[in-house]
Design a protein around this motif. Structure first.
Motif, PDB file in Angstrom:
ATOM      1  N   CYS A   1      27.320  31.385  44.170  1.00  0.00           N
ATOM      2  CA  CYS A   1      27.807  32.530  43.180  1.00  0.00           C
ATOM      3  C   CYS A   1      27.087  33.498  42.703  1.00  0.00           C
ATOM      4  CB  CYS A   1      28.359  31.630  42.154  1.00  0.00           C
ATOM      5  SG  CYS A   1      29.788  30.481  42.444  1.00  0.00           S
ATOM      6  N   LEU A   2      27.548  34.616  42.365  1.00  0.00           N
ATOM      7  CA  LEU A   2      26.872  35.731  42.157  1.00  0.00           C
ATOM      8  C   LEU A   2      27.666  36.616  41.023  1.00  0.00           C
ATOM      9  CD1 LEU A   2      26.508  37.173  45.645  1.00  0.00           C
ATOM     10  CD2 LEU A   2      24.558  36.588  44.239  1.00  0.00           C
ATOM     11  N   ASP A   3      26.846  37.463  40.182  1.00  0.00           N
ATOM     12  CA  ASP A   3      27.691  38.342  39.411  1.00  0.00           C
ATOM     13  C   ASP A   3      28.304  37.321  38.137  1.00  0.00           C
ATOM     14  OD1 ASP A   3      28.178  40.730  38.264  1.00  0.00           O
ATOM     15  OD2 ASP A   3      29.796  41.453  39.551  1.00  0.00           O
ATOM     16  N   ASN A   4      27.229  36.679  37.443  1.00  0.00           N
ATOM     17  CA  ASN A   4      27.790  35.666  36.563  1.00  0.00           C
ATOM     18  C   ASN A   4      29.109  34.836  36.908  1.00  0.00           C
ATOM     19  OD1 ASN A   4      25.827  36.719  34.837  1.00  0.00           O
ATOM     20  ND2 ASN A   4      26.963  38.649  34.366  1.00  0.00           N
ATOM     21  N   ASN A   5      28.961  34.375  37.821  1.00  0.00           N
ATOM     22  CA  ASN A   5      29.984  33.684  38.565  1.00  0.00           C
ATOM     23  C   ASN A   5      31.337  34.284  38.729  1.00  0.00           C
ATOM     24  OD1 ASN A   5      28.272  31.033  38.645  1.00  0.00           O
ATOM     25  ND2 ASN A   5      28.493  30.820  36.495  1.00  0.00           N
ATOM     26  N   ARG A   6      31.380  35.566  38.755  1.00  0.00           N
ATOM     27  CA  ARG A   6      32.778  36.406  38.922  1.00  0.00           C
ATOM     28  C   ARG A   6      32.972  36.433  40.660  1.00  0.00           C
ATOM     29  NH1 ARG A   6      33.330  41.892  37.155  1.00  0.00           N
ATOM     30  NH2 ARG A   6      35.518  41.552  37.200  1.00  0.00           N
ATOM     31  N   VAL A   7      31.798  36.474  41.337  1.00  0.00           N
ATOM     32  CA  VAL A   7      31.818  36.646  42.717  1.00  0.00           C
ATOM     33  C   VAL A   7      31.420  35.363  43.381  1.00  0.00           C
ATOM     34  CG1 VAL A   7      31.064  38.213  44.740  1.00  0.00           C
ATOM     35  CG2 VAL A   7      31.681  39.187  42.688  1.00  0.00           C
ATOM     36  N   GLN A   8      32.108  34.790  44.422  1.00  0.00           N
ATOM     37  CA  GLN A   8      31.666  33.674  45.322  1.00  0.00           C
ATOM     38  C   GLN A   8      31.467  34.096  46.756  1.00  0.00           C
ATOM     39  OE1 GLN A   8      33.953  30.123  45.323  1.00  0.00           O
ATOM     40  NE2 GLN A   8      33.005  28.975  46.660  1.00  0.00           N
ATOM     41  N   LEU A   9      30.351  33.964  47.192  1.00  0.00           N
ATOM     42  CA  LEU A   9      30.052  34.201  48.827  1.00  0.00           C
ATOM     43  C   LEU A   9      30.066  33.258  49.564  1.00  0.00           C
ATOM     44  CD1 LEU A   9      29.372  36.366  51.075  1.00  0.00           C
ATOM     45  CD2 LEU A   9      27.073  36.439  50.221  1.00  0.00           C
TER      46      LEU A   9
ATOM     47  N   LEU B   1      45.118  42.324  39.535  1.00  0.00           N
ATOM     48  CA  LEU B   1      44.780  40.900  39.106  1.00  0.00           C
ATOM     49  C   LEU B   1      44.604  40.678  37.514  1.00  0.00           C
ATOM     50  CD1 LEU B   1      41.752  40.570  41.415  1.00  0.00           C
ATOM     51  CD2 LEU B   1      43.923  39.622  41.789  1.00  0.00           C
ATOM     52  N   GLN B   2      45.159  39.423  37.246  1.00  0.00           N
ATOM     53  CA  GLN B   2      45.097  38.856  35.858  1.00  0.00           C
ATOM     54  C   GLN B   2      43.921  38.198  35.792  1.00  0.00           C
ATOM     55  OE1 GLN B   2      47.765  40.097  33.547  1.00  0.00           O
ATOM     56  NE2 GLN B   2      48.075  41.572  35.453  1.00  0.00           N
ATOM     57  N   ASP B   3      43.672  37.868  34.396  1.00  0.00           N
ATOM     58  CA  ASP B   3      42.232  37.109  34.052  1.00  0.00           C
ATOM     59  C   ASP B   3      42.808  35.652  34.724  1.00  0.00           C
ATOM     60  OD1 ASP B   3      41.466  39.092  32.415  1.00  0.00           O
ATOM     61  OD2 ASP B   3      42.215  38.006  30.584  1.00  0.00           O
ATOM     62  N   GLY B   4      41.731  34.969  35.456  1.00  0.00           N
ATOM     63  CA  GLY B   4      41.806  33.796  35.977  1.00  0.00           C
ATOM     64  C   GLY B   4      42.396  33.894  37.398  1.00  0.00           C
ATOM     65  N   ASP B   5      42.686  35.144  37.816  1.00  0.00           N
ATOM     66  CA  ASP B   5      43.355  35.246  39.616  1.00  0.00           C
ATOM     67  C   ASP B   5      41.657  35.523  40.068  1.00  0.00           C
ATOM     68  OD1 ASP B   5      45.796  35.391  38.500  1.00  0.00           O
ATOM     69  OD2 ASP B   5      46.214  37.340  38.732  1.00  0.00           O
ATOM     70  N   CYS B   6      42.104  34.853  41.386  1.00  0.00           N
ATOM     71  CA  CYS B   6      41.163  34.917  42.407  1.00  0.00           C
ATOM     72  C   CYS B   6      41.847  35.506  43.615  1.00  0.00           C
ATOM     73  CB  CYS B   6      40.714  33.584  42.663  1.00  0.00           C
ATOM     74  SG  CYS B   6      39.268  33.719  43.903  1.00  0.00           S
ATOM     75  N   MET B   7      41.023  36.561  44.125  1.00  0.00           N
ATOM     76  CA  MET B   7      41.246  37.223  45.325  1.00  0.00           C
ATOM     77  C   MET B   7      40.305  36.836  46.390  1.00  0.00           C
ATOM     78  SD  MET B   7      43.010  40.127  46.599  1.00  0.00           S
ATOM     79  CE  MET B   7      43.147  41.361  47.811  1.00  0.00           C
ATOM     80  N   VAL B   8      40.781  36.718  47.426  1.00  0.00           N
ATOM     81  CA  VAL B   8      40.161  35.809  48.766  1.00  0.00           C
ATOM     82  C   VAL B   8      39.928  36.805  49.758  1.00  0.00           C
ATOM     83  CG1 VAL B   8      39.822  33.890  50.118  1.00  0.00           C
ATOM     84  CG2 VAL B   8      40.598  33.654  47.935  1.00  0.00           C
ATOM     85  N   ILE B   9      39.013  37.200  50.418  1.00  0.00           N
ATOM     86  CA  ILE B   9      38.628  38.125  51.524  1.00  0.00           C
ATOM     87  C   ILE B   9      38.057  37.377  52.372  1.00  0.00           C
ATOM     88  CG2 ILE B   9      37.671  40.291  52.253  1.00  0.00           C
ATOM     89  CD1 ILE B   9      39.562  40.743  49.859  1.00  0.00           C
TER      90      ILE B   9
ATOM     91  N   GLN C   1      34.801  47.678  39.780  1.00  0.00           N
ATOM     92  CA  GLN C   1      35.206  48.900  39.234  1.00  0.00           C
ATOM     93  C   GLN C   1      36.740  48.584  38.681  1.00  0.00           C
ATOM     94  OE1 GLN C   1      34.787  51.456  42.471  1.00  0.00           O
ATOM     95  NE2 GLN C   1      32.377  51.665  42.108  1.00  0.00           N
ATOM     96  N   GLN C   2      37.323  47.803  39.603  1.00  0.00           N
ATOM     97  CA  GLN C   2      38.728  47.776  39.116  1.00  0.00           C
ATOM     98  C   GLN C   2      39.376  46.346  38.625  1.00  0.00           C
ATOM     99  OE1 GLN C   2      40.786  50.303  39.988  1.00  0.00           O
ATOM    100  NE2 GLN C   2      39.020  51.499  40.954  1.00  0.00           N
ATOM    101  N   ALA C   3      38.733  45.550  38.730  1.00  0.00           N
ATOM    102  CA  ALA C   3      38.987  44.006  38.354  1.00  0.00           C
ATOM    103  C   ALA C   3      39.078  43.820  36.846  1.00  0.00           C
ATOM    104  CB  ALA C   3      38.793  43.045  39.107  1.00  0.00           C
ATOM    105  N   VAL C   4      39.786  43.036  36.116  1.00  0.00           N
ATOM    106  CA  VAL C   4      39.612  42.616  34.673  1.00  0.00           C
ATOM    107  C   VAL C   4      38.370  41.709  34.915  1.00  0.00           C
ATOM    108  CG1 VAL C   4      41.837  42.989  33.916  1.00  0.00           C
ATOM    109  CG2 VAL C   4      41.220  41.031  34.920  1.00  0.00           C
ATOM    110  N   HIS C   5      37.737  41.678  33.709  1.00  0.00           N
ATOM    111  CA  HIS C   5      36.277  40.675  33.539  1.00  0.00           C
ATOM    112  C   HIS C   5      36.567  39.238  34.168  1.00  0.00           C
ATOM    113  CE1 HIS C   5      32.348  39.748  32.310  1.00  0.00           C
ATOM    114  NE2 HIS C   5      32.961  38.829  31.691  1.00  0.00           N
ATOM    115  N   ASP C   6      37.860  38.618  33.793  1.00  0.00           N
ATOM    116  CA  ASP C   6      37.879  37.262  34.121  1.00  0.00           C
ATOM    117  C   ASP C   6      38.318  37.005  35.204  1.00  0.00           C
ATOM    118  OD1 ASP C   6      36.381  36.346  31.826  1.00  0.00           O
ATOM    119  OD2 ASP C   6      38.367  36.394  30.543  1.00  0.00           O
TER     120      ASP C   6
END
Length: 236
Positions: A135-143, A52-60, A80-85
Motif C-alpha cells: 500500500c502507498l499514499d496513506n493506504n489509498r493506493v494498492q500496488l 468515484l464515491q467515498d469507499g469506492d475502489c477502481m481496479v486497473i 488529481q481526480q478522485a475523492v479522498h476516501d
C-alpha cells in the motif's frame, strides 16, 4: 523466488531498451504523453476517477509493468481526480522486472513524477522479494506486482477482485508473440468487471480478433506519434 531481470541497453537520451526483445519500453517521442493518450484517455480514467464515491475502489489491470511509468501516471491522475476516501488497486504482471537501480534511472527522465517515483522506489525491492501487494499514499493506493508469465499469473487470480480497466502493454506482438495469445485474452475477460474497458498501443489484426473472440467489443483509434492506429474496447 528466482527472478530473471530485464537485460537493458540505454540510448543516447538515457532511455531504456530491452536487449531480450530488441524493443523500446515507451515511445521515443514522449513516454509520458503516450501513457496519457493510450491508456488513461482511452480508458476514460479522468472522468471515471472523478465519479468515484467515498469507499469506492477502481481496479486497473496491466500486462507489462516495465519501468512503472503507467502506474505512476495513473496514480497521479487518481490523486488529481478522485475523492479522498476512494481507493485505487493497480495489478500488474511483469516477466522480466527491472533491477531497482535501473527502474530509478528510467523514471528520472520525468521530474514531474519524482515524488511518487520515490515512493515506488522505496517499496520496489520488497515487491521483487515476494511481497506481492503493498500500500502507498496513506493506504489509498494498492500496488500488486505479479512476477512471471502474464498468462500463468493471471490464471492464478480468482475473480473476487474484478478489473475495471486494462492496460494491455508489454513489448510489441511481433517482438513478444508468446504473450499476445488467446489464453491471455481469455484471462482478461474472466477477470473483468461488467463494462470493463481496455486499451493497447498495438493495432495488430490478430490481437483485435482475439479480444473480440474473448468477448470484447473492439475499435481502432488514431495511434500515438508515428503509430497509425491503436485499439480500445470494452467487455460486452
Amino acid at each position: 523466488m528466482s527472478i530473471t531481470y530485464a537485460r537493458l541497453e540505454w540510448d543516447d537520451q538515457g532511455r531504456p531498451l530491452s536487449s531480450t526483445y530488441n524493443d523500446v519500453y515507451f515511445s521515443s517521442l514522449s513516454g509520458l504523453e503516450e501513457t496519457h493518450y493510450v491508456f488513461l484517455q482511452h480508458n476514460r480514467l479522468a472522468e471515471r476517477f472523478a465519479r468515484l464515491q467515498d469507499g469506492d475502489c477502481m481496479v486497473i489491470g496491466e500486462t507489462g509493468f516495465g519501468t512503472g511509468l503507467n502506474f505512476l501516471c495513473t496514480w497521479q491522475l487518481f490523486r488529481q481526480q478522485a475523492v479522498h476516501d476512494a481507493r485505487l488497486h493497480f495489478i500488474s504482471v511483469e516477466k522480466f522486472p527491472l533491477q531497482p537501480a535501473d527502474l530509478s534511472r528510467a523514471l528520472a527522465l520525468w521530474p514531474e513524477l519524482d515524488e511518487p517515483a520515490q515512493q515506488l522506489a522505496s517499496v520496489y525491492r520488497h515487491l521483487l522479494d515476494g511481497v506481492q501487494s503493498i500500500c502507498l499514499d496513506n493506504n489509498r493506493v494498492q500496488l500488486s506486482l505479479l512476477i512471471g508469465d502474464a498468462r500463468e499469473q493471471l490464471a492464478r487470480l480468482d475473480t473476487r477482485t474484478r478489473v475495471n480497466a486494462w492496460f494491455l502493454d508489454g513489448f510489441a506482438p511481433a517482438k513478444n508473440p508468446d504473450m499476445w495469445t488467446d489464453q491471455l485474452f481469455t484471462q482478461l475477460a474472466r477477470l473483468s468487471a461488467p463494462d470493463a474497458t481496455l486499451a493497447t498501443f498495438t493495432s495488430a489484426g490478430f490481437v483485435r480478433r482475439g479480444l473480440q473472440n474473448a468477448g470484447f467489443t473492439m475499435q481502432r483509434n488514431k495511434g500515438f506519434g508515428h503509430k497509425r492506429e491503436m485499439l480500445s474496447g470494452w467487455l460486452k
